[in-house]
Design a protein around this motif. Structure first.
Motif, PDB file in Angstrom:
ATOM      1  N   UNK A 248       0.855  -1.193   0.000  1.00  0.00           N
ATOM      2  CA  UNK A 248       0.000   0.000   0.000  1.00  0.00           C
ATOM      3  C   UNK A 248       0.886   1.236   0.000  1.00  0.00           C
ATOM      4  N   UNK A 249       0.304   2.357  -0.368  1.00  0.00           N
ATOM      5  CA  UNK A 249       1.021   3.628  -0.314  1.00  0.00           C
ATOM      6  C   UNK A 249       0.447   4.470   0.819  1.00  0.00           C
ATOM      7  N   UNK A 250       1.277   5.332   1.368  1.00  0.00           N
ATOM      8  CA  UNK A 250       0.803   6.207   2.432  1.00  0.00           C
ATOM      9  C   UNK A 250      -0.078   7.307   1.848  1.00  0.00           C
ATOM     10  N   UNK A 251      -1.154   7.667   2.531  1.00  0.00           N
ATOM     11  CA  UNK A 251      -1.993   8.753   2.021  1.00  0.00           C
ATOM     12  C   UNK A 251      -1.217  10.063   1.991  1.00  0.00           C
ATOM     13  N   UNK A 252      -1.419  10.837   0.941  1.00  0.00           N
ATOM     14  CA  UNK A 252      -0.733  12.117   0.794  1.00  0.00           C
ATOM     15  C   UNK A 252      -1.754  13.239   0.959  1.00  0.00           C
ATOM     16  N   UNK A 253      -1.646  13.941   2.089  1.00  0.00           N
ATOM     17  CA  UNK A 253      -2.578  15.014   2.389  1.00  0.00           C
ATOM     18  C   UNK A 253      -1.987  16.396   2.065  1.00  0.00           C
ATOM     19  N   UNK A 254      -0.943  16.399   1.243  1.00  0.00           N
ATOM     20  CA  UNK A 254      -0.227  17.639   0.980  1.00  0.00           C
ATOM     21  C   UNK A 254      -1.141  18.739   0.457  1.00  0.00           C
ATOM     22  N   UNK A 255      -1.937  18.431  -0.561  1.00  0.00           N
ATOM     23  CA  UNK A 255      -2.779  19.465  -1.179  1.00  0.00           C
ATOM     24  C   UNK A 255      -3.832  19.991  -0.214  1.00  0.00           C
ATOM     25  N   UNK A 256      -4.451  19.117   0.558  1.00  0.00           N
ATOM     26  CA  UNK A 256      -5.461  19.584   1.513  1.00  0.00           C
ATOM     27  C   UNK A 256      -4.816  20.399   2.626  1.00  0.00           C
ATOM     28  N   UNK A 257      -3.612  19.996   3.054  1.00  0.00           N
ATOM     29  CA  UNK A 257      -2.904  20.766   4.074  1.00  0.00           C
ATOM     30  C   UNK A 257      -2.522  22.144   3.549  1.00  0.00           C
ATOM     31  N   UNK A 258      -2.111  22.194   2.294  1.00  0.00           N
ATOM     32  CA  UNK A 258      -1.743  23.478   1.687  1.00  0.00           C
ATOM     33  C   UNK A 258      -2.956  24.387   1.538  1.00  0.00           C
ATOM     34  N   UNK A 259      -4.094  23.802   1.219  1.00  0.00           N
ATOM     35  CA  UNK A 259      -5.319  24.612   1.074  1.00  0.00           C
ATOM     36  C   UNK A 259      -5.681  25.275   2.397  1.00  0.00           C
ATOM     37  N   UNK A 260      -5.562  24.525   3.488  1.00  0.00           N
ATOM     38  CA  UNK A 260      -5.837  25.094   4.808  1.00  0.00           C
ATOM     39  C   UNK A 260      -4.806  26.160   5.154  1.00  0.00           C
ATOM     40  N   UNK A 261      -3.523  25.858   4.876  1.00  0.00           N
ATOM     41  CA  UNK A 261      -2.450  26.814   5.182  1.00  0.00           C
ATOM     42  C   UNK A 261      -2.641  28.124   4.432  1.00  0.00           C
ATOM     43  N   UNK A 262      -3.120  28.034   3.208  1.00  0.00           N
ATOM     44  CA  UNK A 262      -3.297  29.245   2.394  1.00  0.00           C
ATOM     45  C   UNK A 262      -4.359  30.158   2.982  1.00  0.00           C
ATOM     46  N   UNK A 263      -5.339  29.568   3.651  1.00  0.00           N
ATOM     47  CA  UNK A 263      -6.426  30.359   4.230  1.00  0.00           C
ATOM     48  C   UNK A 263      -6.009  31.051   5.524  1.00  0.00           C
ATOM     49  N   UNK A 264      -5.097  30.446   6.272  1.00  0.00           N
ATOM     50  CA  UNK A 264      -4.811  30.954   7.623  1.00  0.00           C
ATOM     51  C   UNK A 264      -3.450  31.628   7.757  1.00  0.00           C
ATOM     52  N   UNK A 265      -2.577  31.514   6.739  1.00  0.00           N
ATOM     53  CA  UNK A 265      -1.228  32.066   6.853  1.00  0.00           C
ATOM     54  C   UNK A 265      -1.034  33.260   5.935  1.00  0.00           C
ATOM     55  N   UNK A 266      -0.044  34.062   6.276  1.00  0.00           N
ATOM     56  CA  UNK A 266       0.343  35.151   5.385  1.00  0.00           C
ATOM     57  C   UNK A 266       1.092  34.581   4.188  1.00  0.00           C
ATOM     58  N   UNK A 267       1.331  35.407   3.189  1.00  0.00           N
ATOM     59  CA  UNK A 267       2.019  34.952   1.982  1.00  0.00           C
ATOM     60  C   UNK A 267       3.385  34.372   2.265  1.00  0.00           C
TER      61      UNK A 267
ATOM     62  N   UNK B  94       4.577  33.245   5.189  1.00  0.00           N
ATOM     63  CA  UNK B  94       4.437  32.031   5.986  1.00  0.00           C
ATOM     64  C   UNK B  94       4.030  30.850   5.112  1.00  0.00           C
ATOM     65  N   UNK B  95       3.110  31.100   4.183  1.00  0.00           N
ATOM     66  CA  UNK B  95       2.635  30.027   3.303  1.00  0.00           C
ATOM     67  C   UNK B  95       3.766  29.482   2.434  1.00  0.00           C
ATOM     68  N   UNK B  96       4.608  30.365   1.931  1.00  0.00           N
ATOM     69  CA  UNK B  96       5.728  29.929   1.096  1.00  0.00           C
ATOM     70  C   UNK B  96       6.657  28.990   1.869  1.00  0.00           C
ATOM     71  N   UNK B  97       6.883  29.309   3.131  1.00  0.00           N
ATOM     72  CA  UNK B  97       7.752  28.461   3.948  1.00  0.00           C
ATOM     73  C   UNK B  97       7.114  27.100   4.204  1.00  0.00           C
ATOM     74  N   UNK B  98       5.825  27.106   4.525  1.00  0.00           N
ATOM     75  CA  UNK B  98       5.113  25.862   4.791  1.00  0.00           C
ATOM     76  C   UNK B  98       5.022  25.015   3.526  1.00  0.00           C
ATOM     77  N   UNK B  99       4.812  25.650   2.397  1.00  0.00           N
ATOM     78  CA  UNK B  99       4.703  24.917   1.135  1.00  0.00           C
ATOM     79  C   UNK B  99       5.994  24.164   0.822  1.00  0.00           C
ATOM     80  N   UNK B 100       7.137  24.820   1.040  1.00  0.00           N
ATOM     81  CA  UNK B 100       8.416  24.157   0.785  1.00  0.00           C
ATOM     82  C   UNK B 100       8.565  22.919   1.655  1.00  0.00           C
ATOM     83  N   UNK B 101       8.155  23.041   2.926  1.00  0.00           N
ATOM     84  CA  UNK B 101       8.270  21.917   3.857  1.00  0.00           C
ATOM     85  C   UNK B 101       7.361  20.768   3.438  1.00  0.00           C
ATOM     86  N   UNK B 102       6.100  21.086   3.146  1.00  0.00           N
ATOM     87  CA  UNK B 102       5.135  20.036   2.835  1.00  0.00           C
ATOM     88  C   UNK B 102       5.427  19.358   1.501  1.00  0.00           C
ATOM     89  N   UNK B 103       5.798  20.129   0.505  1.00  0.00           N
ATOM     90  CA  UNK B 103       6.099  19.512  -0.789  1.00  0.00           C
ATOM     91  C   UNK B 103       7.394  18.708  -0.712  1.00  0.00           C
TER      92      UNK B 103
END
Length: 234
Positions: A109-128, A130-139
């Motif tokens: 089996x493969x591990x579930x990848x929640x990257x896109x959903x996590x990024x969608x939430x981050x985009x709503x609650x973080x500044x630009x 902050x979001x760039x930093x989180x995106x680099x980490x998650x991707x």
């Protein structure tokens, strides 16, 4: 990067079948003093190597036939921060999570990848910014397959009964409690050569009149306890 310290030692960062941490002082008492080369051919949790004080003049080799083990040691040494970050996602308090990771390690089996959903939430609650930093980490986390594999292996080992990596242990375990062991092991492994070979090939490769070979093979009549598979003939 930490400065390499002479005499540095570490404890095994995870439990292992037949680990020799409690016997390391007895075992090392029969070692010749200051061997120029030291090679472990059935590395396991590396308890003897990690407990051997670091020396600049000694070449050291950790080898094991289990590729999940060698991958974990490589990630501990070379990708410590990424591994610790990945392990932060695996508290593993449920048997269902344990079985999912076990299937992942078995390539079932493969591990579930929640990257896109996590990024969608981050985009709503973080500044630009902050979001760039989180995106680099998650991707980056989504792309690091070997780190995911190492983290899954570590979590399964820590949450399994008797470290057999087969059945879920019914005891609470917070993986984060072991981060300091991983960090210490990373420092001790800084100059260690890590290989994934059959023990005979490993011995031939590193053999010389100056090499101390340490061989702690699978226990007799317990060969099935080891993932790569050993028979009585082996």
């Amino acid at each position: 990067r930490y400065r390499m310290e002479l005499g540095l030692t570490a404890r095994p960062p995870f439990p292992w079948v037949g680990g020799k941490e409690r016997l390391q002082y007895i075992i090392r008492s029969i070692f010749p003093p200051m061997p120029p080369r030291y090679a472990e051919h059935f590395g396991g949790s590396g308890s003897i190597l990690l407990g051997l004080p670091m020396s600049l003049g000694r070449m050291e080799v950790y080898n094991d036939y289990d590729s999940d083990l060698t991958n974990l040691f490589l990630c501990i040494r070379d990708r410590t921060v990424e591994l610790l970050n990945e392990l932060g996602f695996f508290p593993l308090h449920a048997e269902e999570e344990f079985l999912l990771l076990l299937k992942f390690l078995r390539r079932e089996a493969s591990l579930p990848d929640f990257t896109e959903s996590e990024l969608a939430v981050a985009k709503m609650v973080l500044t630009g910014v902050q979001y760039e930093q989180v995106e680099r980490i998650l991707r980056g986390r989504a792309a690091a397959w070997d780190v995911k594999r190492a983290a899954a292996f570590y979590a399964v080992d820590r949450r399994s009964f008797n470290s057999m990596r087969q059945t879920f242990a019914l005891r609470p375990t917070n993986i984060r409690n072991f981060f300091r062991l991983i960090a210490a092991a990373a420092l001790r492994l800084e100059k260690v050569v890590i290989t994934n070979r059959d023990f005979e090939e490993s011995i031939r490769t590193h053999d010389s009149e100056h090499t101390l070979h340490y061989c702690d093979p699978p226990y007799f009549e317990a060969e099935k306890m080891y993932t790569p598979g050993f028979t009585l003939d082996d």
